[in-house]
Scaffold this motif. Structure first.
Motif, PDB file in Angstrom:
ATOM      1  N   ALA A 199      51.306  21.276  51.215  1.00 30.40           N
ATOM      2  CA  ALA A 199      52.275  22.182  51.843  1.00 30.40           C
ATOM      3  C   ALA A 199      51.911  23.633  51.573  1.00 30.40           C
ATOM      4  O   ALA A 199      52.038  24.493  52.458  1.00 30.40           O
ATOM      5  N   LYS A 200      51.455  23.930  50.353  1.00 32.80           N
ATOM      6  CA  LYS A 200      51.061  25.308  50.035  1.00 32.80           C
ATOM      7  C   LYS A 200      49.900  25.754  50.905  1.00 32.80           C
ATOM      8  O   LYS A 200      49.907  26.870  51.450  1.00 32.80           O
TER       9      LYS A 200
ATOM     10  N   CYS B 133      59.056  17.196  55.382  1.00 31.27           N
ATOM     11  CA  CYS B 133      59.074  18.592  55.861  1.00 31.27           C
ATOM     12  C   CYS B 133      57.661  19.060  56.199  1.00 31.27           C
ATOM     13  O   CYS B 133      57.429  19.681  57.251  1.00 31.27           O
ATOM     14  N   ASN B 134      56.723  18.782  55.334  1.00 28.26           N
ATOM     15  CA  ASN B 134      55.344  19.214  55.549  1.00 28.26           C
ATOM     16  C   ASN B 134      54.752  18.554  56.791  1.00 28.26           C
ATOM     17  O   ASN B 134      54.081  19.204  57.599  1.00 28.26           O
TER      18      ASN B 134
ATOM     19  N   LYS C   2      59.144  25.274  48.603  1.00 31.93           N
ATOM     20  CA  LYS C   2      60.310  25.557  47.762  1.00 31.93           C
ATOM     21  C   LYS C   2      60.818  24.284  47.080  1.00 31.93           C
ATOM     22  O   LYS C   2      61.225  24.301  45.906  1.00 31.93           O
ATOM     23  N   LEU C   3      60.784  23.152  47.799  1.00 30.64           N
ATOM     24  CA  LEU C   3      61.235  21.889  47.221  1.00 30.64           C
ATOM     25  C   LEU C   3      60.304  21.402  46.118  1.00 30.64           C
ATOM     26  O   LEU C   3      60.741  20.825  45.126  1.00 30.64           O
ATOM     27  N   ASN C   4      59.009  21.650  46.318  1.00 32.61           N
ATOM     28  CA  ASN C   4      58.020  21.216  45.320  1.00 32.61           C
ATOM     29  C   ASN C   4      56.895  22.243  45.257  1.00 32.61           C
ATOM     30  O   ASN C   4      55.928  22.159  46.020  1.00 32.61           O
ATOM     31  N   PRO C   5      56.993  23.210  44.353  1.00 32.30           N
ATOM     32  CA  PRO C   5      55.970  24.261  44.252  1.00 32.30           C
ATOM     33  C   PRO C   5      54.575  23.729  43.926  1.00 32.30           C
ATOM     34  O   PRO C   5      53.586  24.437  44.120  1.00 32.30           O
TER      35      PRO C   5
ATOM     36  N   TYR D 112      59.180  24.975  57.992  1.00 29.91           N
ATOM     37  CA  TYR D 112      59.114  23.670  57.324  1.00 29.91           C
ATOM     38  C   TYR D 112      58.123  23.677  56.166  1.00 29.91           C
ATOM     39  O   TYR D 112      58.376  23.091  55.109  1.00 29.91           O
ATOM     40  N   PHE D 113      56.979  24.351  56.342  1.00 27.46           N
ATOM     41  CA  PHE D 113      56.022  24.447  55.236  1.00 27.46           C
ATOM     42  C   PHE D 113      56.633  25.204  54.053  1.00 27.46           C
ATOM     43  O   PHE D 113      56.476  24.815  52.897  1.00 27.46           O
TER      44      PHE D 113
END
Length: 775
Positions: free
Chosen positions: A137-138, A104-105, A129-132, A123-124
């Motif tokens: 991605a953050k 996604c990232n 959300k999938l991996n905080p 997507y970011f």
């Protein structure tokens, strides 16, 4: 490369079909491994797709290797500009691994580079959300969030007065019978929710931004109004009846106004609304239920202006120096900021910049009383239509205080209805800034009481334009354009002698006196006006060059241009002829820079500039010519470079750079990451003793307490939004840094960046560069 040796599991049921499948999967895995070894990533990717479609139970075993293959194949597709194939590969991958935050990232990164910021944000956000704890991605999400949800959303939602007045006007209109409502440019949907809470039966809201539309959907649902508000992801200009909404509405609410009132398209959208989406307006003296008639909130606006003196505006929009570190700027070169009022260009240019005048560094001084520019009735279709075709109005304003005329500052009073209004005046604390029209092209900017500031005002191409600004002196004669006025008088009285003299003067003008205009960003103009910055660079460069070959480098010619026989910047003529081999100096600063020309005054130097715009190259050539540099003194390095990645390569195969200038600090104070990466490459391209310039950056920080900064970064609870639950949703996009604009109310003297040469040997150079933090 990740381990890819996964093997198909045995099918417990056995059978020829299962055996055949297992054999095909096994062969495909072997082929994929072979292709990876040969770096044939496209074929390897195809084999992995086959494996995963036939044997989904292998997902966990080959996931890491599949990701690696996907990313390498995507890089190849990207380099070949095969955009559709690239996106198709990611869509296939996400069908197989819909909850993979890494894929996604990566998908978001490609979309962002392609300019699809809304989609990239989605997507970011999903990856986070999938991996905080997924930091890449953050960081990507926060970066793209700063693009998608602009700072003014937070400021506007925190403006309690604005929210209260809009809510009161909407409530009044709905209570009087306007029960069907269309919210144009809904944003978070706050005006739509005001209408629904007031009792409107039908509420429609349109929002073009995908990010804001999705945000509004979440906000409306959180406030339990999703059943009563229909959200449309589209422009109001594209709304059709009954395709999108069932019938014409009785009330349009909107706040699509910017600092210059018209800049967000309110005129166009309301013309379309009156013609296609609104009921007919109530005529004067007519009574009856308001549900049968159409109206707009805001009802009207009055635009005001004032001429001001402001040093901060001046230094960002006018080059006020003629000599920069010994380099004379030609008289026939005019530097201009993007905020100008020409309507002759092919693309629409916003003719103003914006400032919060109450917080502008150094303040401002009014030179005239405030004056009315224009009144607009948003409930009058014919008036709205006439705005774009109406000839410019001429306005003359008496000067009340002497000073330097730097700008016309503009604000407005938004009349929501007969009772409720909002002012964006500099004296009001509101979410709006003021529109600023910098003054250009005056022979003399000093004005005094008795003078009149003249201007033409129009709404051409639906922007408020203030142009042809000039000054009439107290002697009833124009300070600007005097020659035009006098020539008209000459023609009228038939003074042939003076007319012939004037014509002769026109005919004998030199061809090189033709004026050249150079468009620069306001930060580039501010940098040109920064004399200490350029003087510091000159002193430090002289030291560095002297250290390379002591005694062989000429000192800079500091003599200013005094007459035609002595010219600035001609230090090369006095260089010792015993030093035939020049020093190679490359400037890869972002934007317009005269640093390589300054380097060219310091002896046997061959300067190279990396400016990309043809217009900038022409101006730099003219500056060289005006300073009597030999032809081709300054080279433009990107002309020699086909691959941008080779921009730092040496000018000759057997020569290295003596100095590489890398100005890594943006005028806003941010570090330019790309330039920092070039700095790492640069070290191996320098001759012995050569320098990256500046050699290091010393940064200072300051902890501050500021309620204003807090309010401009995130929505503060539900009280500001009158009880509506908006903050948790929009604050996902809150600002953690200032992309390109440092808040002007932070004291620049407390937030400086300094660049110095690092050794004691050069400590006396005085190379101290205070970058512009209020731009």
């Amino acid at each position: 490369m990740p381990n890819s040796r996964a093997r198909p599991r045995r099918d417990a049921g056995g059978g020829a079909g299962a055996a055949g499948r297992n054999e095909l999967v096994s062969r495909s895995l072997q082929s994929a491994e072979h292709c990876l070894g040969a770096q044939d990533f496209g074929t390897a990717y195809a084999h992995y797709l086959l494996v995963l479609s036939l044997a989904p139970e292998l997902n966990d075993d080959v996931k890491e290797t599949f990701q690696y293959t996907l990313f390498r194949w995507a890089e190849e597709l990207d380099s070949l500009n095969r955009t559709q194939d690239l996106l198709g590969c990611y869509e296939q991958a996400l069908e197989l691994f819909p909850d993979d935050e890494v894929i996604c990232n990566s998908m978001g990164e490609h979309l962002f580079r392609m300019g699809f910021r809304d989609e990239a944000s989605g997507y970011f956000h999903k990856a986070v959300k999938l991996n905080p704890d997924f930091n890449d991605a953050k960081e990507n999400f926060y970066r793209v969030a700063n693009w998608l949800v602009e700072r003014w959303h937070f400021i506007m939602l925190n403006d309690t007065k604005r929210n209260t007045v809009y809510n009161a006007a909407i409530q009044k209109a709905v209570c009087l019978g306007s029960k069907s409502v269309l919210d144009i440019g809904a944003g978070t949907g706050i005006l739509s929710m005001f209408a629904k809470k007031a009792g409107a039966h039908s509420v429609y809201a349109c929002e073009l931004s995908k990010t804001m539309y999705e945000l509004a959907c979440d906000v409306v649902a959180a406030n339990k109004m999703e059943a009563g508000i229909k959200l449309l992801h589209m422009k109001s200009l594209d709304i059709e009846i009954p395709k999108h909404i069932p019938e014409r509405v009785s009330l349009v609410v909107t706040e699509t106004v910017d600092a210059g009132l018209f800049g967000e398209g309110i005129v166009e959208s309301l013309i379309h609304a009156w013609e296609h989406l609104l009921l007919q307006p109530k005529t004067k003296g007519e009574n009856g239920n308001c549900e049968k008639y159409g109206k707009v909130i805001p009802a009207s606006a009055v635009i005001f202006g004032m001429a001001v003196e402001c040093e901060e505006i001046r230094r960002h929009h006018r080059v006020g120096v003629k000599d920069i570190a010994g380099i004379c700027l030609p008289e026939n070169v005019k530097f201009q900021s993007p905020a100008y009022s020409s309507v002759d260009t092919e693309e629409t240019v916003e003719p103003y910049t914006t400032e919060k005048m109450s917080r502008v560094p150094g303040g401002y001084s009014p030179l005239t009383e405030c004056f009315e520019i224009m009144t607009v009735d948003f409930n009058n279709l014919q008036e709205l239509k006439s705005l774009a075709t109406k000839k410019p109005d001429k306005i003359g304003i008496p000067v009340t205080k002497e000073g330097t005329l730097d700008a016309i500052v503009v604000w407005f009073v938004l009349q929501l209805d007969e009772e409720h209004s909002l002012s964006t005046s500099p004296s009001e604390e509101t979410c709006w800034e003021q529109a600023v029209y910098p003054v250009h092209d005056l022979a003399d900017y000093w004005i005094k009481p008795g003078d009149h500031v003249m201007m033409e005002v129009s709404c051409q191409d639906y922007y408020l334009r203030i142009q042809s600004i000039s000054v009439f002196g107290s002697e009833d004669e124009m300070d600007v354009g005097k020659s035009f006025t006098k020539n008209k008088e000459l023609l009228s009285v038939g003074n042939e002698a003076e007319l012939c003299s004037a014509l002769a003067n026109l005919q004998t003008r030199q061809p090189d006196a033709v004026e050249q205009t150079c468009l620069l960003e306001s930060t580039e103009i501010a940098l040109l006006n920064n004399i200490p910055y350029h003087e510091g660079f000159k002193m430090a460069m002289r030291k560095v060059l002297s250290s390379l070959t002591p005694g062989k480098v000429c000192q800079a010619m500091d003599t200013h241009c005094q007459n035609n026989t002595v010219s600035c910047g001609s230090g090369q003529n006095n260089c010792e002829e015993s030093s035939p081999e020049p020093f190679y100096v490359l400037d890869v600063s972002e934007g317009f820079s005269i640093l390589p020309i300054i380097a060219g005054t310091l002896g046997q130097v061959k300067p190279y500039s990396s400016v990309e715009k043809d217009q900038h190259r022409i101006i730099l050539d003219l500056i060289c010519e005006a300073n009597h540099f030999p032809k081709e003194t300054l080279e433009f390095w990107l002309r020699h470079v086909e691959d941008e990645s080779a921009v730092l390569q040496r000018p000759k195969s057997d020569k290295l750079w003596s100095i590489i200038i890398l100005d890594v600090i943006e005028p806003s104070g941010l570090i330019q990451q790309e330039i920092m990466e070039k700095a790492a490459i640069s070290r191996c391209l320098l001759q012995s003793g050569g320098k990256i310039f500046p050699q290091y950056v010393l940064m200072f920080g300051l902890l501050v307490e500021s309620q204003t900064l807090v309010e401009e970064s995130a929505v503060q609870g539900t009280e500001r939004t009158l009880g509506l639950n908006i903050a948790p949703f929009i604050n996902q996009f809150q600002f953690f840094h200032w992309p390109g604009k440092i808040p002007p109310w932070l004291n620049p003297a407390l937030c400086r960046l300094y660049t110095r040469t690092p050794t004691a040997e050069y400590a006396d150079c005085g190379l101290t560069s205070t970058h512009d933090h209020s731009s």
